[in-house]
Design a protein around this motif. Structure first.
Motif, mmCIF file in Angstrom:
data_model
loop_
_atom_site.group_PDB
_atom_site.id
_atom_site.type_symbol
_atom_site.label_atom_id
_atom_site.label_comp_id
_atom_site.label_asym_id
_atom_site.label_seq_id
_atom_site.Cartn_x
_atom_site.Cartn_y
_atom_site.Cartn_z
ATOM 1 N N ALA A 110 0.828 -1.111 0.054
ATOM 2 C CA ALA A 110 0.030 0.178 -0.218
ATOM 3 C C ALA A 110 0.866 1.160 0.041
ATOM 4 N N ARG A 111 0.431 2.210 -0.743
ATOM 5 C CA ARG A 111 1.329 3.346 -1.143
ATOM 6 C C ARG A 111 1.382 4.079 0.355
ATOM 7 N N SER A 112 0.292 4.150 1.060
ATOM 8 C CA SER A 112 0.244 4.619 2.251
ATOM 9 C C SER A 112 1.072 4.332 3.392
ATOM 10 N N GLU A 113 1.270 2.747 3.104
ATOM 11 C CA GLU A 113 1.973 1.934 4.393
ATOM 12 C C GLU A 113 3.611 2.356 3.975
ATOM 13 N N LEU A 114 3.875 2.289 2.765
ATOM 14 C CA LEU A 114 5.044 2.679 2.490
ATOM 15 C C LEU A 114 5.581 4.092 2.690
ATOM 16 N N ALA A 115 4.769 5.115 2.433
ATOM 17 C CA ALA A 115 4.916 6.366 2.577
ATOM 18 C C ALA A 115 5.403 6.627 4.436
ATOM 19 N N THR A 116 4.464 6.078 5.095
ATOM 20 C CA THR A 116 4.689 6.002 6.574
ATOM 21 C C THR A 116 6.118 5.462 6.929
ATOM 22 N N LEU A 117 6.557 4.348 6.147
ATOM 23 C CA LEU A 117 7.876 3.936 6.751
ATOM 24 C C LEU A 117 9.091 4.599 6.530
ATOM 25 N N THR A 120 8.749 7.918 8.678
ATOM 26 C CA THR A 120 9.258 7.767 9.939
ATOM 27 C C THR A 120 10.733 7.366 9.962
ATOM 28 N N CYS A 121 11.429 6.678 9.133
ATOM 29 C CA CYS A 121 13.062 6.638 9.084
ATOM 30 C C CYS A 121 13.406 8.114 8.863
ATOM 31 N N LYS A 122 12.898 8.855 7.968
ATOM 32 C CA LYS A 122 13.415 10.224 7.605
ATOM 33 C C LYS A 122 13.204 10.975 9.278
ATOM 34 N N ALA A 123 12.376 10.974 9.848
ATOM 35 C CA ALA A 123 12.170 11.615 11.027
ATOM 36 C C ALA A 123 13.054 11.022 11.980
ATOM 37 N N LEU A 124 13.558 9.849 12.023
ATOM 38 C CA LEU A 124 14.517 9.250 12.832
ATOM 39 C C LEU A 124 15.781 9.583 12.689
ATOM 40 N N GLY A 125 16.316 10.316 11.608
ATOM 41 C CA GLY A 125 17.504 10.714 11.120
ATOM 42 C C GLY A 125 18.227 9.478 10.342
ATOM 43 N N ARG A 126 17.162 8.569 9.836
ATOM 44 C CA ARG A 126 17.859 7.361 9.227
ATOM 45 C C ARG A 126 17.153 7.386 7.790
ATOM 46 N N PRO A 127 17.478 8.411 6.807
ATOM 47 C CA PRO A 127 16.930 8.221 5.612
ATOM 48 C C PRO A 127 17.108 6.839 4.694
ATOM 49 N N LEU A 128 16.165 6.191 4.260
ATOM 50 C CA LEU A 128 16.365 4.936 3.794
ATOM 51 C C LEU A 128 16.890 5.139 2.285
ATOM 52 N N ASP A 129 17.787 4.222 1.870
ATOM 53 C CA ASP A 129 18.610 4.027 0.781
ATOM 54 C C ASP A 129 17.688 2.696 -0.073
ATOM 55 N N ALA A 130 17.073 2.023 0.663
ATOM 56 C CA ALA A 130 16.460 0.933 -0.136
ATOM 57 C C ALA A 130 15.432 0.247 0.924
ATOM 58 N N VAL A 131 14.259 -0.258 0.547
ATOM 59 C CA VAL A 131 13.374 -0.968 1.174
ATOM 60 C C VAL A 131 13.178 -2.424 0.360
ATOM 61 N N ARG A 132 13.412 -3.576 0.872
ATOM 62 C CA ARG A 132 13.219 -4.653 0.221
ATOM 63 C C ARG A 132 12.148 -5.577 0.955
ATOM 64 N N SER A 133 11.896 -6.650 0.414
ATOM 65 C CA SER A 133 10.848 -7.300 0.873
ATOM 66 C C SER A 133 11.489 -8.906 1.533
ATOM 67 N N LEU A 238 11.688 1.165 -3.173
ATOM 68 C CA LEU A 238 11.890 2.647 -3.499
ATOM 69 C C LEU A 238 12.373 3.192 -4.879
ATOM 70 N N HIS A 239 11.372 3.359 -5.737
ATOM 71 C CA HIS A 239 11.579 3.853 -7.081
ATOM 72 C C HIS A 239 10.316 4.665 -7.358
ATOM 73 N N GLY A 240 10.292 5.446 -8.330
ATOM 74 C CA GLY A 240 9.001 6.192 -8.852
ATOM 75 C C GLY A 240 9.040 7.438 -7.897
ATOM 76 N N GLU A 241 7.779 7.856 -7.575
ATOM 77 C CA GLU A 241 7.555 8.598 -6.146
ATOM 78 C C GLU A 241 8.374 8.356 -4.918
ATOM 79 N N PHE A 242 8.576 7.168 -4.986
ATOM 80 C CA PHE A 242 9.635 6.982 -3.314
ATOM 81 C C PHE A 242 11.096 6.736 -3.742
ATOM 82 N N ALA A 243 11.451 7.387 -4.913
ATOM 83 C CA ALA A 243 12.893 7.344 -5.171
ATOM 84 C C ALA A 243 13.716 8.072 -3.928
ATOM 85 N N PRO A 244 14.735 7.774 -3.421
ATOM 86 C CA PRO A 244 15.417 8.542 -2.396
ATOM 87 C C PRO A 244 16.046 9.958 -3.061
ATOM 88 N N ALA A 245 15.589 10.958 -2.403
ATOM 89 C CA ALA A 245 16.136 12.310 -3.105
ATOM 90 C C ALA A 245 17.615 12.197 -2.606
#
Length: 391
Positions: A110-117, A120-133, A238-245
């Motif tokens: 779900a886009r909302s679930e991924l956006a929350t994750l 959250t990591c960005k707010a913790l000072g841990r910006p994500l480079d990848a999310v895998r399953s 993390l691709h498309g709209e979720f690609a790491p800035a």
């Protein structure tokens, strides 16, 4: 050294902030590991999240042949018959293709679930480079299934290279029920010959004889499962709209180190070349000034327009005054031609410092090269060889 912090997000993360983690070096070898809340996670250059539980589902779709640009729309259309949720609210990631039968593996979250994750990591000072399953863990051998047991009473069942599902594993009974349901839904010809059970360090393994008896399939305990060791081609969500800035797994992060090394080497090379040019320029200037001083001493009272040529002409005149052969004299030119390998001429003519030899045939090209090496200006005109002292 670039370090990567791998985080295992369970079903209730980030509501329950405690997570298993592994710190990897640049070669993705473990440096440290633990289980703690974010306050005690070690510092790292990169951060990757592995999603356990049912946040992600993995489907295998069969798509008709179509241009690559049309495949996202075809996947969304095919998902309508597989999902109870609106496909437009899901984030889709292609996780593998089978060219033999046009089947495509797709990870759905779900886009909302991924956006929350991500937030959250960005707010913790841990910006994500990848999310895998975790559904990409432990691919099975041909004809077998793999059951991967993870921390937090979750498991991943891999029934094929492009198929996987999350199961509850809070007890042997629950696990047996899920496995029995999946086996009942599988055609007889597609059932596995064996189920390999793998677990992470510290995760209890159910009693395999009892579990095998309940599901009617041979069980085998496989090697310890490293949940952070996914395949190199494991899809990044993390691709498309979720690609790491900040770069993520993009081309610049992959090429940054080689590019910096190349830039450093190029800079060092340019500095060395600049130093050599400066040294050579200084030596050339010193030699030119020394030559001009010698020319001024040898040719007093004469303006120095071409010191080298003027000195050579003065030397020629001095030789002639003292009865010696100059470079442009007949005998000097003729002797140099014979020493260079010129054939005996049929006739010769000397005029104004130029010697013309009439040969039986055109002079060979290598003769002109040898004459040039001896300081003579030589050229061929048919069977004639024209020689003169080089000014």
């Amino acid at each position: 050294m670039t370090t990567t912090l791998m985080l295992l997000a369970g079903e209730r993360w980030p509501q329950d902030p405690v997570a298993d983690w592994v710190l990897l070096d640049a070669a993705r070898r473990p440096l440290d590991h633990g289980r703690s809340d974010p306050r005690h996670w070690p510092a790292a250059d990169r951060h990757e999240l592995v999603l356990a539980g049912s946040l992600v589902i993995r489907l295998e779709l069969e798509l008709p042949p179509a241009p690559k640009r049309e495949q996202p729309q075809l996947i969304r259309y095919a998902l309508e018959s597989h999902l109870a949720r609106d496909p437009d609210l899901q984030h889709l990631t292609v996780s593998g293709r089978d060219p033999a039968n046009a089947r495509v593996g797709v990870l759905v979250v779900a886009r909302s679930e991924l956006a929350t994750l991500v937030a959250t990591c960005k707010a913790l000072g841990r910006p994500l480079d990848a999310v895998r399953s975790a559904l990409q863990l432990a691919p099975p051998a041909s004809g077998e299934w793999t059951l991967a047991l993870l921390p937090g009473a979750t498991a991943v069942l891999r029934t094929g290279l492009q198929a996987g599902m999350a199961l509850d594993a809070d007890s042997t009974d629950t696990l047996a029920e899920w496995l029995a349901l999946q086996l009942d839904a599988t055609p007889a010809e597609a059932r596995p010959t064996r189920l390999e059970v793998r677990s992470t360090t510290g995760t209890p393994i159910p009693e395999t004889p009892a579990l095998a008896a309940r599901i009617g399939v041979e069980l085998r305990e496989g090697p310890t499962l490293d949940w952070w060791r996914l395949a190199n081609d494991a899809a990044n969500l993390l691709h498309g709209e979720f690609a790491p800035a900040h770069g993520g797994d993009g081309w610049w992060r992959q090429l940054r180190r080689p590019a910096l090394l190349a830039a450093g080497a190029a800079g060092a090379w340019l500095l060395v070349q600049a130093a050599l040019v400066a040294i050579d320029g200084g030596e050339e200037r010193a030699l030119r000034e020394r030559g001009e001083r010698l020319a001024a001493e040898a040719l007093p009272g004469q303006p120095l327009l071409e010191p080298r040529m003027q000195l050579r002409r003065a030397h020629e005149r001095a030789l002639q005054v003292h009865g010696q052969l100059a470079a442009g004299d007949l005998l000097a030119l003729f002797d140099a031609a014979l020493e260079a390998g010129a054939p005996q001429p049929q006739a010769l003519r000397y005029e104004d410092g130029r010697l013309t030899l009439e040969l039986a045939s055109a002079p060979p090209a290598d003769l002109l090269v040898r004459l040039d090496a001896r300081g003579l200006a030589a050229r061929a005109e048919g069977s004639r060889l024209l020689l003169a002292a080089r000014p």
